[in-house]
Motif scaffolding. Structure first.
Motif, mmCIF file in Angstrom:
data_model
loop_
_atom_site.group_PDB
_atom_site.id
_atom_site.type_symbol
_atom_site.label_atom_id
_atom_site.label_comp_id
_atom_site.label_asym_id
_atom_site.label_seq_id
_atom_site.Cartn_x
_atom_site.Cartn_y
_atom_site.Cartn_z
ATOM 1 N N LEU A 23 -24.955 11.267 30.095
ATOM 2 C CA LEU A 23 -26.097 11.182 31.017
ATOM 3 C C LEU A 23 -25.903 12.054 32.253
ATOM 4 O O LEU A 23 -26.887 12.524 32.813
ATOM 5 C CB LEU A 23 -26.342 9.730 31.424
ATOM 6 C CG LEU A 23 -27.058 8.884 30.373
ATOM 7 C CD1 LEU A 23 -27.412 7.534 30.944
ATOM 8 C CD2 LEU A 23 -28.315 9.583 29.876
ATOM 9 N N TYR A 76 -27.750 15.042 31.280
ATOM 10 C CA TYR A 76 -29.207 14.952 31.188
ATOM 11 C C TYR A 76 -29.843 14.660 32.534
ATOM 12 O O TYR A 76 -30.908 15.168 32.846
ATOM 13 C CB TYR A 76 -29.598 13.879 30.167
ATOM 14 C CG TYR A 76 -29.391 14.366 28.763
ATOM 15 C CD1 TYR A 76 -30.228 15.336 28.227
ATOM 16 C CD2 TYR A 76 -28.336 13.906 27.995
ATOM 17 C CE1 TYR A 76 -30.027 15.818 26.945
ATOM 18 C CE2 TYR A 76 -28.128 14.375 26.718
ATOM 19 C CZ TYR A 76 -28.979 15.337 26.198
ATOM 20 O OH TYR A 76 -28.769 15.812 24.932
ATOM 21 N N LEU A 124 -31.644 8.358 25.566
ATOM 22 C CA LEU A 124 -32.137 9.673 25.987
ATOM 23 C C LEU A 124 -33.635 9.806 25.718
ATOM 24 O O LEU A 124 -34.415 10.100 26.631
ATOM 25 C CB LEU A 124 -31.362 10.753 25.225
ATOM 26 C CG LEU A 124 -31.889 12.172 25.424
ATOM 27 C CD1 LEU A 124 -31.688 12.583 26.866
ATOM 28 C CD2 LEU A 124 -31.184 13.125 24.488
#
Lengths: 120, 558, 249
Positions: A109, A112, C58
């Motif tokens: 993460l 991202y 995600l």
């Protein structure tokens, strides 16, 4: 040598903190009453998690859902899977598994989230 | 064996082959195929990984042959792609990952900790069958026409653009992955639960520590590769878009999942080798490993840090700059425990009585080559430098220095070191020394030019290149030929030694490790009586004292 | 020799059982090695499912509207009932472990059978849900139909759409949700099917009396596996079914 091993073995029995041999724990039998209580708790919290989903809590909806799921997981681990009565080795093994899982999630993460600051 | 003397030093000249050993305990092919004995399974693994090593090596030879000239003249581009893909897949998944753990680890780990077997012998056998199944699937994809994704299975190339046997190979790796999971699981449980009385964690040989650290990586990392491969296969089969950007997927997610395993995998490959080196260096310098605890913990630290650095394989793939920076910094952490090991081995040798037997030569090779490989890794881990160097031959040279110069050297060091224990016979000393030197020279000639050619900008995975790189490539190919000879030699003379080698005796190296106190080759049950350990693994100072005393006694009596 | 003595003094109550494998010193050692091995295996399972949870996390953040709309197509009552069924199955499994420990053979067999029955019931409900997805063209692939997400059905009373309409490109992303739905629940169901096969084998051995003479390790270890599969579902249920259930205004 034989004597020292002997005494080690015996001291384990009176070793509530499981210090001399962290890999060993006495075999503990969980009673059905306890299982029934755990079972009831799990069912109740299943209802709660469904109910909570229908209340608009904004960003907290997934947090609450995950918190309840984690709570259910913990009591399944502790009682159904006897972790509460297991050796320190087992407890450390399980925590190790979750830590590495969190490493996978958080380190991925970081990519991202910092790829699109503000959109997360 | 009694509990008080931990070291037996029988006379090697009068040594005889023991009448009964794990080798002749049972007879027939079936007794090998259905065995639950960790030593026999280790030998099965040794045979099978050697087989796959030569398949992978054949592809390496073909690659180097093609690169002899700048023109694409030997094979077509597609075929070349299949060559380096098969070379990578076979070498990594079927040779390097199982190399030391599944052969030497399987054989020695229970003996070193004083156990009769691994905790789960049947699962151990299962893991060999899974390995063979993975190997057969790999061979099938090879026979059917090969696969050309590169060993990294980069999406969406592997899911949408290639018509080769990606699924067959993916199945192979999925299955072989479970083989390695089961080996790792078995080792961890064995080290925790099966140690002999008195064998505390800090009396364990460093070989066991490094196997333990590698096993942690196998157990925690491999499943992530498995799921990445499952998702890839599903995407390829049903055309769904987890990794396909056209359908909203993210190809980088595959990279994250893939490298979450495949970066720790390089530590799966190198850590067991480091364990071998610790044993070899300690034995042939007649000294305790300097900073035993530091070396032991550095294995675990490498395993731990290994989980925090994977994105350095992805710097140019579009990960965020901030994240790349963090991963670059974390990568530097790995240098610390690796350097601890190198320095400690150097200090072990300081003032030691060094002898230059073959395993020691390989160990010297390991230290030199691994250090170069490790230091060039720092170049590649640095964000700015990596952008320039990645996807060039510099990367190829770097990981071959670590994997081949490091791991393969360590593997050969270990095979020679424990060959007397494995088979009860000595290998021919002078020929094997020659092989070690030839391997070292051949290796450097092959891969040092690749650093240069990569730095100059020759990309990897291309089969044609500008003519000005030819000199370096010819050097490299020449080196590969020498290297090939260096690898053929051990096969020949080790095979020869099975029948004609000198009888080794229990303890040809006069080593203090527990595995040297039992007969070679060992009995099926390893120990007739559970040993009680009162000393740590490397008590050479104590041994020296003891031998001095014995000498004095002899002169006194005389 | 001294080791032998120490060991026997300690474990005299565990009279040597035929299940003790040759390479273990004691029953205790074998039992703890077995359960530790099982836990390590479950660790690999955490990481195996972990990869899919990562993908879910995600894409849920990237395509939240599509995930919310697609999730609302799942049947909450069925999902909740299935959760209860699975918890019940796990409960009987736990009782089975207890029955083995107190050496009650018929109770053990009964509990294992109930575990299997509720496990099968779970799979039955699950396959019914899968069939519903098939009918609604919600299986990712060529037959996938996004029209329902672009033009949601109109509520007859209010005259407004029941769901927030999605732009066509976002509606396409519902495929990602359904793919993850099938991958995660499918992998979960696959684990249950393996578990059911193991259960049949355990039931057969249990009625032979294998596990009620003090040798409970296989039952315990299978119990760990079965509860782990439950735990996965405890997360799958809220993550897949309950993303955005408060009504669209």
């Amino acid at each position: 040598m034989s004597h020292s091993i002997h005494s080690d073995v015996h001291s384990e029995k009176n070793d509530p903190l499981n210090v001399t041999n962290p890999e060993h724990a006495e075999h503990h039998i969980v009673s059905p009453v306890q299982y029934i209580m755990v079972y009831a708790t799990l069912l109740i919290f299943t209802l709660i998690t469904v109910g909570a989903a229908y209340i608009d809590m904004g960003a907290f909806n997934p947090v609450v859902a995950l918190a309840i799921a984690t709570f259910k997981m913990i009591i399944v681990l502790l009682f159904f899977m006897h972790v509460k009565y297991s050796s320190r080795l087992i407890k450390m093994t399980i925590s190790c598994g979750f830590v590495i899982f969190l490493v996978l999630i958080t380190m991925t993460l970081t990519d991202y989230m910092s790829r699109a600051w503000g959109r997360w | 064996m009694s509990a008080t003397t931990i070291v037996s030093l029988p006379d090697q000249a009068t040594a005889q082959m023991p009448k009964r050993s794990y080798l002749n305990n049972e007879h027939g092919l079936l007794s090998w195929l259905l065995t639950a004995d960790h030593k026999r399974i280790g030998m099965l693994y040794l045979l099978s990984i050697t087989f796959f090593f030569f398949i992978g090596g054949a592809f390496a030879g073909l690659i180097r042959l093609e690169l002899l000239t700048p023109q694409p003249d030997l094979v077509a581009s597609d075929t070349y792609n299949k060559f380096f893909t098969m070379h990578g897949i076979v070498m990594i998944f079927l040779f390097l990952v199982p190399s030391v753990p599944a052969t030497l680890g399987n054989f020695l780990l229970p003996i070193m900790i004083g156990a009769k077997d691994l905790a789960f012998p049947k699962i151990n056998l299962l893991s060999w069958y899974l390995y063979m199944a993975g190997g057969i699937f790999t061979l099938a994809s090879l026979v059917l026409g090969g696969v050309d994704t590169g060993w990294t299975f980069t999406t969406p190339l592997s899911t949408h653009y290639l018509n080769t046997h990606v699924l067959t190979t993916a199945t192979a790796i999925f299955i072989a992955g479970f083989s390695s999971i089961f080996t790792g699981l078995n080792f961890i449980v064995t080290i925790h639960r099966m140690r002999a009385p008195g064998m505390t964690w800090f009396r364990m040989p460093l070989f066991c520590w490094s196997q333990y650290a590698a096993s942690l990586l196998m157990v925690l990392g491999t499943p992530v590769l498995a799921i990445a491969i499952v998702l890839l296969a599903l995407e390829r089969l049903f055309g769904i878009g987890v990794f396909d950007p056209a359908k909203g997927g993210d190809p980088l997610l595959f990279q994250h999942l893939f490298w979450f395993y495949s970066h720790p995998a390089v530590y799966i490959m190198i850590l067991p080798g480091m364990g071998v080196i610790s044993e070899v260096i300690s034995t042939f310098t007649r000294k305790r490993v300097f900073g035993y605890t530091a070396v032991a913990f550095s294995s675990v630290a490498i395993a731990l840090f290994g989980f925090f650095v994977w994105a350095h394989h992805m710097f140019i793939m579009g990960v965020s700059n901030y994240s790349a920076l963090v991963f670059s910094l974390l990568t530097m952490l790995v240098a610390v425990p690796s350097a601890i090991k190198i320095f400690n081995w150097a200090f072990t040798m300081q003032k030691g009585s060094i002898t230059f037997e073959t395993p020691m030569l390989y160990a010297f090779g390991f230290i030199g080559l691994f250090t170069i490989g490790g230091l060039t890794g720092i170049f590649l881990g640095s964000l700015g430098m990596d952008v320039h160097l990645t996807e060039t031959y510099f990367v190829v040279a770097h990981f071959h220095f670590v994997m081949v110069g490091g791991m393969l050297m360590a593997f050969l060091a270990g095979i020679h070191f424990w060959w007397p224990k494995l088979t009860g016979r000595m290998y021919p000393e002078s020929l094997s020394k020659l092989a070690a030197v030839v391997t070292f020279i051949g290796f450097n000639l092959t891969f040092l030019p690749q650093f240069v050619v990569g730095y100059l900008g020759m990309p990897r995975r291309y089969h044609a290149y500008p003519a000005e790189y030819q000199v370096l490539n010819v050097l490299s190919t020449a080196g590969a030929t020498i290297l090939g000879v260096g690898y053929m030699l051990p096969i020949l003379y080790l095979g020869w030694s099975l029948k004609y080698g000198a009888i080794a005796g229990n303890n040809p190296w006069q080593a203090t490790g527990l595995e040297w106190q039992i007969q070679s080759p060992p009995l099926t049950e390893n120990f007739l009586e559970t040993p009680i350990i009162t000393h740590e693994a490397y008590d050479y100072e104590w041994l020296e004292e003891k031998m001095k005393l014995e000498k004095q006694e002899v002169t006194h009596v005389g | 020799m001294p080791r032998e003595h120490a060991v026997h003094d300690e474990h005299d109550e565990h009279h040597s059982l035929p299940q003790l494998r040759h390479h273990f010193e004691t029953e205790e050692q074998q039992r703890e090695a077995g359960s530790f091995g099982m836990w390590l295996f479950l660790l690999t399972e955490i990481m195996f499912f972990g990869g899919m949870f990562m993908a879910y996390l995600l894409y849920r953040n990237w395509y939240y509207p599509a995930f919310a709309a697609a999730s609302n197509q799942l049947n909450v009552p069925l999902g909740a009932i299935n959760t209860a069924i699975l918890i019940t199955s796990g409960f009987f499994m736990a009782l089975g472990v207890w029955a083995a420990e107190v050496r009650k053979k018929s109770t053990l067999v009964l509990m294992l059978v109930l575990t299997a029955v509720f496990g099968l019931a779970f799979l039955g409900v699950k396959s019914d849900e899968y069939y519903e997805k098939y009918e609604k063209h919600h299986i990712p692939g060529n037959s996938f139909n996004i029209s329902e997400f672009v033009n949601p059905p109109i509520n007859a009373k209010t005259g407004k759409p029941t769901e927030e309409p999605l732009m066509p490109d976002m509606a396409q992303k519902t495929q990602v949700f359904f793919f993850l739905y099938f991958a995660m629940t499918g992998m979960h169901a696959f684990h249950m099917i393996i578990g059911l096969f193991l259960l049949v084998w355990l039931i057969w051995r249990a009625q032979r009396g294998d596990f009620t003479s003090g040798y409970v390790a296989p039952i315990e270890n299978f119990g760990l596996y079965w509860h782990f599969v439950d735990i996965v579902w405890l997360f799958l249920f809220p993550l897949l079914y309950l993303i955005n259930r408060h009504p669209f205004k």
